[in-house]
Design an enzyme around this catalytic site. Structure first.
Site, short mmCIF file in Angstrom:
data_model
loop_
_atom_site.label_atom_id
_atom_site.label_comp_id
_atom_site.label_asym_id
_atom_site.label_seq_id
_atom_site.Cartn_x
_atom_site.Cartn_y
_atom_site.Cartn_z
N HIS A 428 6.48 -8.27 4.16
CA HIS A 428 6.73 -7.06 3.38
C HIS A 428 5.42 -6.46 2.85
O HIS A 428 5.13 -5.28 3.06
CB HIS A 428 7.67 -7.39 2.22
CG HIS A 428 8.03 -6.21 1.37
ND1 HIS A 428 9.24 -5.59 1.45
CD2 HIS A 428 7.33 -5.56 0.39
CE1 HIS A 428 9.28 -4.58 0.58
NE2 HIS A 428 8.15 -4.56 -0.08
N GLU A 429 4.64 -7.28 2.17
CA GLU A 429 3.40 -6.77 1.57
C GLU A 429 2.38 -6.37 2.63
O GLU A 429 1.61 -5.42 2.44
CB GLU A 429 2.81 -7.80 0.62
CG GLU A 429 3.71 -8.16 -0.56
CD GLU A 429 4.17 -6.97 -1.37
OE1 GLU A 429 3.49 -5.92 -1.37
OE2 GLU A 429 5.23 -7.07 -2.02
N HIS A 432 2.95 -2.85 3.69
CA HIS A 432 2.22 -1.91 2.83
C HIS A 432 0.74 -1.89 3.18
O HIS A 432 0.10 -0.83 3.22
CB HIS A 432 2.38 -2.31 1.36
CG HIS A 432 3.75 -2.12 0.81
ND1 HIS A 432 4.46 -0.95 0.97
CD2 HIS A 432 4.54 -2.93 0.06
CE1 HIS A 432 5.63 -1.05 0.36
NE2 HIS A 432 5.71 -2.25 -0.19
N HIS A 435 0.12 0.00 6.32
CA HIS A 435 0.32 1.42 6.02
C HIS A 435 -0.96 2.00 5.39
O HIS A 435 -1.45 3.06 5.79
CB HIS A 435 1.51 1.57 5.07
CG HIS A 435 2.08 2.94 4.99
ND1 HIS A 435 3.22 3.22 4.26
CD2 HIS A 435 1.70 4.12 5.51
CE1 HIS A 435 3.51 4.50 4.35
NE2 HIS A 435 2.58 5.08 5.10
#
Length: 640
Positions: A428-429, A432, A435
């Site tokens: 998940h992290e 980010h 991104h």
């Protein structure tokens, strides 16, 4: 979660959902167990100095030492104090506007770099007083920057439309076109200088309900309950969730009732506080000539209210699937009725065997392999070159986040405990982080800070891909059921639960706007009815759940939670595209989403990437994935 910088740092989402409760825990009703891996022990570090360097992020990549940081801090203060020299000049010519925008961009870039170094240093070593001093200095410099630049937006908005139109056609200002167009879009809702100053002075009053709520929540004392051994233990706000996850159903029931009955003792104060926030939101919207607080809130991301309404409509249409899932939960838990205090009890027992961090890295890299070689190489780089802070110490901030500045590589904070859930947190992290990595490579600073509306798509896309990888490799029925349970709970706590919150939030604003009272009994009735609608006949009526609205701080965040649901649906759609299309979908996601920043409206960014959130299709398609997962779980349960 994606951590915003400086004055607007938010805790947007944890691994599964910012408002979801961890569910991968043991339960007395569980009858299945996932296959164990080789057992090892989690490392325990007392101080940061004990942690090997390869498990700590490298803040020296930002500044070699404190002296270099101090020099940039001084430079930041000088730049902030000098910026008002443009006041009264930005409307004179395109050249003057360009100079001011260039200096503003450089000022904000330096502010971000100075701040993240201080804040991240403190987050991993909060007992260090010298690091607290650095953070205090960075915060003061940030406040100074806000003060010295506060005049800029109103002055830009005062530029006549005809003149601004010529500025937007100027090639030298092309890099700022999106930024200026976004400001121009808000012009109909911009007031006179005097009114803007008045609203600015009154704005702290609008934040007061949230402050009162936080203090009230902190000060409430809960009663003692008996644990599974019959020992009296103190119930607190901090340990409530752990008791909700307890193996013993009687303990869960006692914690649930004690907690919400205690909140009910303060229900009038909680109601008055929430009503105050709703009134402030509605008053602000009216002052700025918006038809509703919902439209005023969504305008910041240029999102029409249709998106919000379609989300609620589509999820409501799919509620029979959630009801069916509750029936399955009741069957697997072996109970006559499921109560809300059973909701976080997993149907499949969590594997408590420690997973070494190196093994977690391997599983993440394998799981995200569909995103292509370039993406994989950057991920491998993040693991070995100081992007990630892995292990816990007593004075390290809890949870997980991704941060960094435009002039740094991404940074990820973990508190790795070796659970399966932790592997999903890493994915998940790093969603980010990637991104941020691609956006900063492609975009200039002014269009690099992507909004939450798209941020959570990148992170939950990674989780979806990781699930597919782990499920494909699962060897036993128990392993498969464990992963399916996890995925079903992801849908429940994100797509369904966040939409439930969004529906309640919309309703209470509409009631207040219509002149109806938001007293405690009215709030309880509305929340209870919505909760009953969502969970259906398989879940017994818990009168205590009517007070849950008093436990959710996000109701003070002004129409924030819907983004978790829309992002989850969008990422589910993109994950399916990656599986079916392969490289064309990956290239499109990388170029149109991960590299886009805020160079366009978030809805347009997602549409270019392959998801049109202005329609019901992403949610409808996500519900098909939920139904397929549910079908698979039911099939495995019924196998002899």
């Amino acid at each position: 979660m994606k951590r915003k910088l400086v004055a607007t740092i938010t805790t947007a989402t944890l691994t599964m959902s910012a408002l979801s409760v961890p569910f991968l825990t043991l339960s007395s009703h569980v009858v299945y167990a996932a296959e164990a891996v080789k057992e090892t022990r989690a490392p325990e570090y007392k101080t940061r100095a004990d942690i090997p360097a390869q498990y700590k992020w490298k803040l020296e990549d930002i500044y070699a030492d404190k002296a270099v940081w101090e020099a940039d801090l001084k430079k930041l203060e000088q730049m902030a104090n000098a910026f008002p020299r443009y006041q009264g000049k930005v409307g004179r010519s395109a050249d003057e506007l360009l100079k001011a925008l260039n200096d503003l961009s450089n000022l904000m870039r330096l502010r971000d770099k100075v701040y993240v170094y201080a804040s991240m240093g403190f987050d991993v070593n909060s007992s260090n007083s010298s690091l607290k001093e650095l953070l205090d200095k960075a915060e003061k410099a940030s406040a100074l920057t806000a003060e010295k630049t506060s005049w800029f937006t109103p002055e830009v908005l005062s530029i006549p439309r005809d003149k601004m139109k010529t500025y937007l056609e100027d090639k030298e200002l092309a890099v700022y076109k999106t930024f200026l167009e976004d400001l121009e879009r808000t012009k109909p809702h911009t007031l006179t200088k005097e009114m803007e100053e008045l609203l600015a002075r009154l704005s702290p009053l609008g934040q007061n309900p949230e402050s009162v709520y936080s203090l009230l929540s902190k000060d409430i004392k809960f009663p003692k309950i008996k644990d599974e051994k019959g020992k009296e233990v103190q119930l607190t706000r901090a340990n409530f969730i752990s008791y909700m996850e307890n193996k013993n159903r009687d303990v869960r029931k006692a914690a649930f009732r004690a907690y919400y009955q205690t909140l009910a003792g303060y229900q009038d104060t909680f109601a008055q506080t929430l009503a105050g926030k709703v009134k402030a939101n509605n008053a602000y919207a009216k002052a700025r000539k918006y038809p509703s607080a919902l439209e005023a809130s969504l305008a910041s991301n240029n999102v029409p209210t249709k998106v919000y309404d379609e989300l609620i409509k589509s999820v409501n249409k799919a509620l029979p699937l959630l009801h069916r899932y509750m029936e399955l939960k009741k069957k697997m838990l072996g109970v006559r009725d499921v109560y809300m205090y059973d909701m976080y009890t997993p149907m499949v027992e969590a594997n408590q065997t420690y997973i070494p961090y190196e093994e977690a890295q391997k599983r993440v890299l394998e799981g995200l392999a569909p995103m292509g070689d370039e993406y994989g190489k950057a991920l491998a780089h993040s693991f070995k070159d100081g992007w990630i802070d892995v292990y816990s110490t007593d004075d390290k901030r809890s949870g997980a986040y991704q941060s960094g500045a435009y002039d740094t590589h991404p940074y990820v904070l973990l508190n790795y405990q070796g659970t399966n859930d932790d592997i999903f947190t890493i994915a998940h992290e790093l969603g980010h982080a990637m991104h941020t990595y691609y956006t900063n490579k492609k975009q200039p600073y002014i269009t690099s800070n992507y909004p939450i509306f798209t941020a959570e798509v990148a992170s939950t896309l990674n989780e979806a891909l990781l699930f597919d990888s782990l499920y494909t490799k699962a060897k036993t029925k128990q392993e498969k059921m464990y992963l399916l349970n996890q995925r079903l709970e992801n849908f429940r706590t994100t797509l369904f639960r966040q939409t439930q919150f969004a529906e309640f939030e919309k309703l209470i604003h509409e009631k207040e706007q219509a002149g109806e009272s938001l007293n405690a009994e009215a709030l309880k009735k509305m929340y209870f009815n919505i909760n009953k609608k969502y969970y259906g006949p398989a879940v017994a009526d818990d009168q205590e759940i009517a007070m849950e609205w008093a436990r959710i701080p996000h109701f003070y965040y002004n129409f924030y939670v819907y983004q978790y649901a829309t992002s989850f649906a969008a990422s589910a759609a993109l994950a399916e595209q990656v599986k079916k299309e392969g490289r064309p979908a990956v290239d499109r996601i990388r170029e149109k989403l991960l590299s886009a920043g805020n160079s366009a409206a978030p809805m347009d960014v997602l549409k270019a990437a392959g998801v049109d959130v202005s329609t019901s299709k992403p949610v409808d398609d996500a519900m098909k994935v939920f139904e397929e997962t549910l079908n698979e779980m039911e099939k495995l349960v019924n196998q002899k």
